[in-house]
Design an enzyme around this catalytic site. Structure first.
Site, PDB file in Angstrom:
ATOM      1  N   HIS A   6       0.830  -1.205   0.000  1.00  0.00           N
ATOM      2  CA  HIS A   6       0.000   0.000   0.000  1.00  0.00           C
ATOM      3  C   HIS A   6       0.868   1.261   0.000  1.00  0.00           C
ATOM      4  O   HIS A   6       1.588   1.504   0.964  1.00  0.00           O
ATOM      5  CB  HIS A   6      -0.879  -0.040   1.259  1.00  0.00           C
ATOM      6  CG  HIS A   6      -1.865   1.065   1.350  1.00  0.00           C
ATOM      7  ND1 HIS A   6      -2.021   1.818   2.484  1.00  0.00           N
ATOM      8  CD2 HIS A   6      -2.750   1.545   0.453  1.00  0.00           C
ATOM      9  CE1 HIS A   6      -2.975   2.708   2.287  1.00  0.00           C
ATOM     10  NE2 HIS A   6      -3.433   2.565   1.064  1.00  0.00           N
ATOM     11  N   GLU A  34       0.147  -0.714  -4.795  1.00  0.00           N
ATOM     12  CA  GLU A  34      -0.902   0.307  -4.905  1.00  0.00           C
ATOM     13  C   GLU A  34      -0.251   1.674  -4.798  1.00  0.00           C
ATOM     14  O   GLU A  34       0.721   1.851  -4.041  1.00  0.00           O
ATOM     15  CB  GLU A  34      -1.915   0.114  -3.769  1.00  0.00           C
ATOM     16  CG  GLU A  34      -3.171   0.960  -3.878  1.00  0.00           C
ATOM     17  CD  GLU A  34      -3.143   2.294  -3.116  1.00  0.00           C
ATOM     18  OE1 GLU A  34      -4.144   3.006  -3.170  1.00  0.00           O
ATOM     19  OE2 GLU A  34      -2.114   2.619  -2.469  1.00  0.00           O
ATOM     20  N   ASP A  36      -1.180   6.270  -5.575  1.00  0.00           N
ATOM     21  CA  ASP A  36      -2.211   7.305  -5.768  1.00  0.00           C
ATOM     22  C   ASP A  36      -1.698   8.354  -6.747  1.00  0.00           C
ATOM     23  O   ASP A  36      -0.546   8.791  -6.625  1.00  0.00           O
ATOM     24  CB  ASP A  36      -2.483   8.006  -4.431  1.00  0.00           C
ATOM     25  CG  ASP A  36      -2.765   7.020  -3.316  1.00  0.00           C
ATOM     26  OD1 ASP A  36      -3.877   6.495  -3.273  1.00  0.00           O
ATOM     27  OD2 ASP A  36      -1.852   6.773  -2.495  1.00  0.00           O
ATOM     28  N   HIS A  49      -0.438  10.910  -2.317  1.00  0.00           N
ATOM     29  CA  HIS A  49      -1.739  10.560  -1.753  1.00  0.00           C
ATOM     30  C   HIS A  49      -2.638  11.775  -1.511  1.00  0.00           C
ATOM     31  O   HIS A  49      -3.820  11.767  -1.818  1.00  0.00           O
ATOM     32  CB  HIS A  49      -1.560   9.797  -0.436  1.00  0.00           C
ATOM     33  CG  HIS A  49      -2.859   9.435   0.216  1.00  0.00           C
ATOM     34  ND1 HIS A  49      -3.510  10.277   1.097  1.00  0.00           N
ATOM     35  CD2 HIS A  49      -3.651   8.345   0.084  1.00  0.00           C
ATOM     36  CE1 HIS A  49      -4.630   9.704   1.495  1.00  0.00           C
ATOM     37  NE2 HIS A  49      -4.741   8.530   0.892  1.00  0.00           N
ATOM     38  N   GLU A 109      -4.651   4.269  -8.108  1.00  0.00           N
ATOM     39  CA  GLU A 109      -5.848   4.936  -7.586  1.00  0.00           C
ATOM     40  C   GLU A 109      -5.864   6.375  -8.062  1.00  0.00           C
ATOM     41  O   GLU A 109      -4.936   7.154  -7.774  1.00  0.00           O
ATOM     42  CB  GLU A 109      -5.895   4.895  -6.052  1.00  0.00           C
ATOM     43  CG  GLU A 109      -7.188   5.535  -5.566  1.00  0.00           C
ATOM     44  CD  GLU A 109      -7.282   5.773  -4.071  1.00  0.00           C
ATOM     45  OE1 GLU A 109      -6.486   5.232  -3.300  1.00  0.00           O
ATOM     46  OE2 GLU A 109      -8.189   6.544  -3.699  1.00  0.00           O
TER      47      GLU A 109
END
Ligand code: G3P
Ligand code: CA
Length: 241
Positions: A6, A34, A36, A49, A109
């Site tokens: 993450h 993952e 962002d 993020h 994301e």
């Protein structure tokens, strides 16, 4: 249970940095990474993020207020006198390309539920296709219309819909976002496994990130699996692998 990193290995290295991703890429048995993405003032895709740079860098204010060259001057404290820069999406792909072609997955994301970042979907799909990585990427967003837009642009794109509760993920799915997977908060498993219609359920966690230290609690992945969770996004995947 499939294990993802993450924001990279974000417990022991600064989140969403090339170092955190390089450490994750070196882990045997990891399913994917993952990250962002946000857009700069001049439309560059960068990996960060928060909508603001305050928490993770020595700068202040909204990321979208910076051009890429301005943003690159900001420093991310990596400890012991070292620092990193906010990476562009291209830099991350350069780093991970070989591992992605070997089978590692990348969950991108789109952080577009606060600022809609017009054209972000086209930009990221274009880049992923140009680099020949469309089979390695899963796109996700809390913003259901963005997930829908991804499928409109690229019907073969794999997507996940984010929300706190798995019931809200399913609700958004019924609204027509056409997601291929549900991405709830791990405490948001408010439906029995049988109601999840066989979808992959990739659960995310909040909690300690670099440079904070772990509390020592270890998740019981078996219990999570019994609830219908198929994948977990962990800050410290290295502890579980
Ligand atoms: O994509 C899963 C998870 O990362 C969503 O929450 O706040 O960590 O981006 P957040
Ligand atoms: Ca995320």
């Amino acid at each position: 249970m499939k294990i993802w990193a993450h924001r990279g290995c974000s417990q022991n290295y600064p989140e969403n940095t090339l170092t955190a991703f390089a450490k994750a890429a070196g882990l045997k048995g990891l399913t994917g990474i993952e990250l962002d993405i946000q857009l700069t003032k001049d439309g560059s895709m960068v990996v960060c993020h928060d909508e603001k740079v305050d928490r993770t860098t020595d700068g202040m204010g909204e990321l979208r207020g910076y051009t890429l060259s301005e943003l690159k001057k900001l420093r991310i404290d990596a400890g012991k006198g070292k620092y990193e820069r906010i990476p562009t999406m291209e830099e991350v792909i350069d780093l991970l390309e070989d591992r992605l072609k070997e089978g590692l997955k990348l969950n991108i994301e789109l952080k577009n539920s606060i600022f809609p970042y017009e054209g972000m979907e086209e930009k990221i799909i274009d880049l992923v296709h140009k680099r020949g990585l469309h089979n390695s990427v899963i796109y996700s967003s809390f913003h259901a219309l963005s997930v829908e837009r991804i499928k409109e642009i690229d019907p073969d794109a794999e997507t996940g819909i984010l929300d706190r509760n798995v019931s809200d993920c399913l609700y958004k799915l019924k609204g027509g976002c056409m997601a291929d997977a549900l991405h709830p908060f791990w405490r948001g498993m408010d439906l029995p496994k049988e109601k999840l219609a066989g979808f992959p359920v990739r659960a995310w966690f909040t909690g300690h990130l670099y440079p904070e230290k772990p509390t020592g609690t270890r998740l019981d992945l078996k219990t999570l699996e019994e609830k219908g969770i198929t994948d977990v996004f962990l800050n410290e995947p290295e502890m579980y692998l």
